[in-house]
Design a protein around this motif. Structure first.
Motif, PDB file in Angstrom:
ATOM      1  N   ARG A  32       0.834  -1.203   0.000  1.00  0.00           N
ATOM      2  CA  ARG A  32       0.000   0.000   0.000  1.00  0.00           C
ATOM      3  C   ARG A  32       0.871   1.257   0.000  1.00  0.00           C
ATOM      4  O   ARG A  32       0.621   2.209  -0.749  1.00  0.00           O
ATOM      5  CB  ARG A  32      -0.921   0.002   1.226  1.00  0.00           C
ATOM      6  CG  ARG A  32      -1.992   1.048   1.166  1.00  0.00           C
ATOM      7  CD  ARG A  32      -2.991   0.999   2.343  1.00  0.00           C
ATOM      8  NE  ARG A  32      -3.161  -0.307   2.940  1.00  0.00           N
ATOM      9  CZ  ARG A  32      -2.807  -0.629   4.199  1.00  0.00           C
ATOM     10  NH1 ARG A  32      -2.258   0.284   4.979  1.00  0.00           N
ATOM     11  NH2 ARG A  32      -3.004  -1.829   4.674  1.00  0.00           N
ATOM     12  N   ALA A  33       1.915   1.250   0.822  1.00  0.00           N
ATOM     13  CA  ALA A  33       2.824   2.401   0.873  1.00  0.00           C
ATOM     14  C   ALA A  33       3.549   2.583  -0.455  1.00  0.00           C
ATOM     15  O   ALA A  33       3.759   3.709  -0.914  1.00  0.00           O
ATOM     16  CB  ALA A  33       3.828   2.218   2.002  1.00  0.00           C
ATOM     17  N   LYS A  34       3.926   1.480  -1.091  1.00  0.00           N
ATOM     18  CA  LYS A  34       4.610   1.547  -2.386  1.00  0.00           C
ATOM     19  C   LYS A  34       3.710   2.166  -3.449  1.00  0.00           C
ATOM     20  O   LYS A  34       4.145   3.005  -4.236  1.00  0.00           O
ATOM     21  CB  LYS A  34       5.051   0.146  -2.801  1.00  0.00           C
ATOM     22  CG  LYS A  34       5.934   0.110  -4.014  1.00  0.00           C
ATOM     23  CD  LYS A  34       6.591  -1.241  -4.243  1.00  0.00           C
ATOM     24  CE  LYS A  34       5.579  -2.322  -4.446  1.00  0.00           C
ATOM     25  NZ  LYS A  34       6.185  -3.597  -4.893  1.00  0.00           N
ATOM     26  N   LYS A  35       2.435   1.767  -3.457  1.00  0.00           N
ATOM     27  CA  LYS A  35       1.482   2.333  -4.426  1.00  0.00           C
ATOM     28  C   LYS A  35       1.281   3.822  -4.184  1.00  0.00           C
ATOM     29  O   LYS A  35       1.248   4.613  -5.130  1.00  0.00           O
ATOM     30  CB  LYS A  35       0.145   1.608  -4.340  1.00  0.00           C
ATOM     31  CG  LYS A  35       0.157   0.222  -4.930  1.00  0.00           C
ATOM     32  CD  LYS A  35      -1.192  -0.459  -4.757  1.00  0.00           C
ATOM     33  CE  LYS A  35      -1.127  -1.905  -5.203  1.00  0.00           C
ATOM     34  NZ  LYS A  35      -2.395  -2.613  -4.955  1.00  0.00           N
ATOM     35  N   GLU A  36       1.130   4.201  -2.916  1.00  0.00           N
ATOM     36  CA  GLU A  36       0.948   5.621  -2.583  1.00  0.00           C
ATOM     37  C   GLU A  36       2.170   6.445  -2.971  1.00  0.00           C
ATOM     38  O   GLU A  36       2.041   7.546  -3.500  1.00  0.00           O
ATOM     39  CB  GLU A  36       0.668   5.788  -1.084  1.00  0.00           C
ATOM     40  CG  GLU A  36      -0.721   5.387  -0.683  1.00  0.00           C
ATOM     41  CD  GLU A  36      -1.791   6.285  -1.274  1.00  0.00           C
ATOM     42  OE1 GLU A  36      -1.590   7.519  -1.318  1.00  0.00           O
ATOM     43  OE2 GLU A  36      -2.824   5.748  -1.706  1.00  0.00           O
ATOM     44  N   LEU A  37       3.345   5.898  -2.711  1.00  0.00           N
ATOM     45  CA  LEU A  37       4.577   6.598  -3.061  1.00  0.00           C
ATOM     46  C   LEU A  37       4.698   6.766  -4.564  1.00  0.00           C
ATOM     47  O   LEU A  37       5.054   7.844  -5.052  1.00  0.00           O
ATOM     48  CB  LEU A  37       5.780   5.826  -2.514  1.00  0.00           C
ATOM     49  CG  LEU A  37       7.148   6.444  -2.748  1.00  0.00           C
ATOM     50  CD1 LEU A  37       7.253   7.773  -2.027  1.00  0.00           C
ATOM     51  CD2 LEU A  37       8.232   5.509  -2.259  1.00  0.00           C
ATOM     52  N   HIS A  38       4.371   5.734  -5.314  1.00  0.00           N
ATOM     53  CA  HIS A  38       4.427   5.796  -6.770  1.00  0.00           C
ATOM     54  C   HIS A  38       3.430   6.823  -7.300  1.00  0.00           C
ATOM     55  O   HIS A  38       3.751   7.629  -8.176  1.00  0.00           O
ATOM     56  CB  HIS A  38       4.145   4.406  -7.349  1.00  0.00           C
ATOM     57  CG  HIS A  38       4.413   4.311  -8.814  1.00  0.00           C
ATOM     58  ND1 HIS A  38       3.450   4.587  -9.754  1.00  0.00           N
ATOM     59  CD2 HIS A  38       5.545   4.006  -9.500  1.00  0.00           C
ATOM     60  CE1 HIS A  38       3.971   4.435 -10.954  1.00  0.00           C
ATOM     61  NE2 HIS A  38       5.237   4.086 -10.831  1.00  0.00           N
ATOM     62  N   LYS A  39       2.215   6.820  -6.762  1.00  0.00           N
ATOM     63  CA  LYS A  39       1.191   7.762  -7.201  1.00  0.00           C
ATOM     64  C   LYS A  39       1.595   9.203  -6.872  1.00  0.00           C
ATOM     65  O   LYS A  39       1.460  10.104  -7.700  1.00  0.00           O
ATOM     66  CB  LYS A  39      -0.147   7.424  -6.524  1.00  0.00           C
ATOM     67  CG  LYS A  39      -1.294   8.240  -7.042  1.00  0.00           C
ATOM     68  CD  LYS A  39      -2.675   7.941  -6.473  1.00  0.00           C
ATOM     69  CE  LYS A  39      -2.770   7.001  -5.335  1.00  0.00           C
ATOM     70  NZ  LYS A  39      -4.111   6.932  -4.737  1.00  0.00           N
ATOM     71  N   GLU A  40       2.117   9.418  -5.672  1.00  0.00           N
ATOM     72  CA  GLU A  40       2.525  10.759  -5.260  1.00  0.00           C
ATOM     73  C   GLU A  40       3.718  11.251  -6.075  1.00  0.00           C
ATOM     74  O   GLU A  40       3.785  12.418  -6.451  1.00  0.00           O
ATOM     75  CB  GLU A  40       2.868  10.753  -3.766  1.00  0.00           C
ATOM     76  CG  GLU A  40       3.135  12.106  -3.193  1.00  0.00           C
ATOM     77  CD  GLU A  40       1.925  13.012  -3.134  1.00  0.00           C
ATOM     78  OE1 GLU A  40       2.116  14.233  -3.033  1.00  0.00           O
ATOM     79  OE2 GLU A  40       0.785  12.523  -3.214  1.00  0.00           O
ATOM     80  N   ALA A  41       4.661  10.361  -6.357  1.00  0.00           N
ATOM     81  CA  ALA A  41       5.825  10.748  -7.167  1.00  0.00           C
ATOM     82  C   ALA A  41       5.390  11.141  -8.576  1.00  0.00           C
ATOM     83  O   ALA A  41       5.899  12.118  -9.142  1.00  0.00           O
ATOM     84  CB  ALA A  41       6.831   9.606  -7.215  1.00  0.00           C
ATOM     85  N   ASN A  42       4.465  10.378  -9.157  1.00  0.00           N
ATOM     86  CA  ASN A  42       3.977  10.727 -10.496  1.00  0.00           C
ATOM     87  C   ASN A  42       3.201  12.037 -10.486  1.00  0.00           C
ATOM     88  O   ASN A  42       3.237  12.796 -11.452  1.00  0.00           O
ATOM     89  CB  ASN A  42       3.091   9.606 -11.050  1.00  0.00           C
ATOM     90  CG  ASN A  42       3.904   8.422 -11.500  1.00  0.00           C
ATOM     91  OD1 ASN A  42       5.078   8.549 -11.795  1.00  0.00           O
ATOM     92  ND2 ASN A  42       3.277   7.268 -11.543  1.00  0.00           N
ATOM     93  N   ARG A  43       2.511  12.322  -9.391  1.00  0.00           N
ATOM     94  CA  ARG A  43       1.744  13.564  -9.298  1.00  0.00           C
ATOM     95  C   ARG A  43       2.667  14.768  -9.109  1.00  0.00           C
ATOM     96  O   ARG A  43       2.502  15.799  -9.749  1.00  0.00           O
ATOM     97  CB  ARG A  43       0.754  13.499  -8.124  1.00  0.00           C
ATOM     98  CG  ARG A  43      -0.183  14.690  -8.048  1.00  0.00           C
ATOM     99  CD  ARG A  43      -1.121  14.614  -6.857  1.00  0.00           C
ATOM    100  NE  ARG A  43      -0.444  14.785  -5.581  1.00  0.00           N
ATOM    101  CZ  ARG A  43      -0.061  15.966  -5.077  1.00  0.00           C
ATOM    102  NH1 ARG A  43      -0.248  17.069  -5.768  1.00  0.00           N
ATOM    103  NH2 ARG A  43       0.537  16.040  -3.921  1.00  0.00           N
ATOM    104  N   ARG A  44       3.652  14.634  -8.244  1.00  0.00           N
ATOM    105  CA  ARG A  44       4.537  15.767  -7.947  1.00  0.00           C
ATOM    106  C   ARG A  44       5.632  15.968  -8.991  1.00  0.00           C
ATOM    107  O   ARG A  44       6.047  17.092  -9.246  1.00  0.00           O
ATOM    108  CB  ARG A  44       5.201  15.572  -6.591  1.00  0.00           C
ATOM    109  CG  ARG A  44       4.272  15.813  -5.457  1.00  0.00           C
ATOM    110  CD  ARG A  44       5.040  15.869  -4.184  1.00  0.00           C
ATOM    111  NE  ARG A  44       4.135  16.054  -3.059  1.00  0.00           N
ATOM    112  CZ  ARG A  44       4.521  16.489  -1.898  1.00  0.00           C
ATOM    113  NH1 ARG A  44       5.778  16.770  -1.671  1.00  0.00           N
ATOM    114  NH2 ARG A  44       3.647  16.633  -0.934  1.00  0.00           N
ATOM    115  N   TYR A  45       6.147  14.881  -9.529  1.00  0.00           N
ATOM    116  CA  TYR A  45       7.272  14.961 -10.452  1.00  0.00           C
ATOM    117  C   TYR A  45       6.956  14.229 -11.752  1.00  0.00           C
ATOM    118  O   TYR A  45       7.588  13.225 -12.073  1.00  0.00           O
ATOM    119  CB  TYR A  45       8.526  14.361  -9.817  1.00  0.00           C
ATOM    120  CG  TYR A  45       8.839  14.934  -8.464  1.00  0.00           C
ATOM    121  CD1 TYR A  45       9.305  16.225  -8.329  1.00  0.00           C
ATOM    122  CD2 TYR A  45       8.647  14.177  -7.311  1.00  0.00           C
ATOM    123  CE1 TYR A  45       9.577  16.758  -7.090  1.00  0.00           C
ATOM    124  CE2 TYR A  45       8.909  14.699  -6.060  1.00  0.00           C
ATOM    125  CZ  TYR A  45       9.383  15.991  -5.954  1.00  0.00           C
ATOM    126  OH  TYR A  45       9.650  16.504  -4.725  1.00  0.00           O
TER     127      TYR A  45
END
Length: 136
Positions: free
Chosen positions: A92-105
């Motif tokens: 779950r943390a990996k998915k959130e991190l991936h989604k947030e990274a794609n959103r921010r960068y």
């Protein structure tokens, strides 16, 4: 007796306002000479590699010790770990991190590739300095 005419040169320092010390010192390094790019890239790479190894050794030792202690405590019956729940949390943390990274960068890999292609000297000397810093 006539007064000597003095000429004054106006120094425009407006470009240095609101810039941090790195920008003031180096400016746009990609527009500097090849020698300066190589020196700055190699020095930055060496420092990054050196710190990577120092911090990496400490982090690896800390993480390894923690994992070993958790395993020992679980084996001895002091704690009980639900590994399925841990795995779900990590995923779950990996998915959130991936989604947030794609959103921010967005497009960070494409931008990095473009930068390296446009600044071969700087990127190459950074890579060389990084590996040199890792070696020592």
């Amino acid at each position: 007796m006539g007064e000597p005419s003095e000429e004054y040169e106006i120094l425009d320092l407006s470009e240095y306002r609101n810039k941090d010390w790195v920008q003031k010192m180096f400016g746009d390094i990609t527009k500097q000479s090849a020698a300066k790019q190589v020196v700055v890239g190699a020095a930055g790479g060496w420092l990054a590699g050196f710190l990577f190894i120092k911090v990496g050794k400490t982090a690896a030792a800390s993480l390894g010790t923690t994992i070993l202690l958790v395993q020992l405590a679980q084996h001895q019956g002091y704690i009980r770990v639900n590994w399925n729940k841990v795995e779900q949390g990590v995923n779950r943390a990996k998915k959130e991190l991936h989604k947030e990274a794609n959103r921010r960068y967005p497009g960070i890999l494409q931008n990095a590739k473009k930068f390296v292609q446009q600044n071969v000297l700087l990127a190459g000397s950074f890579a060389g300095g990084f590996f040199f810093g890792i070696a020592f």
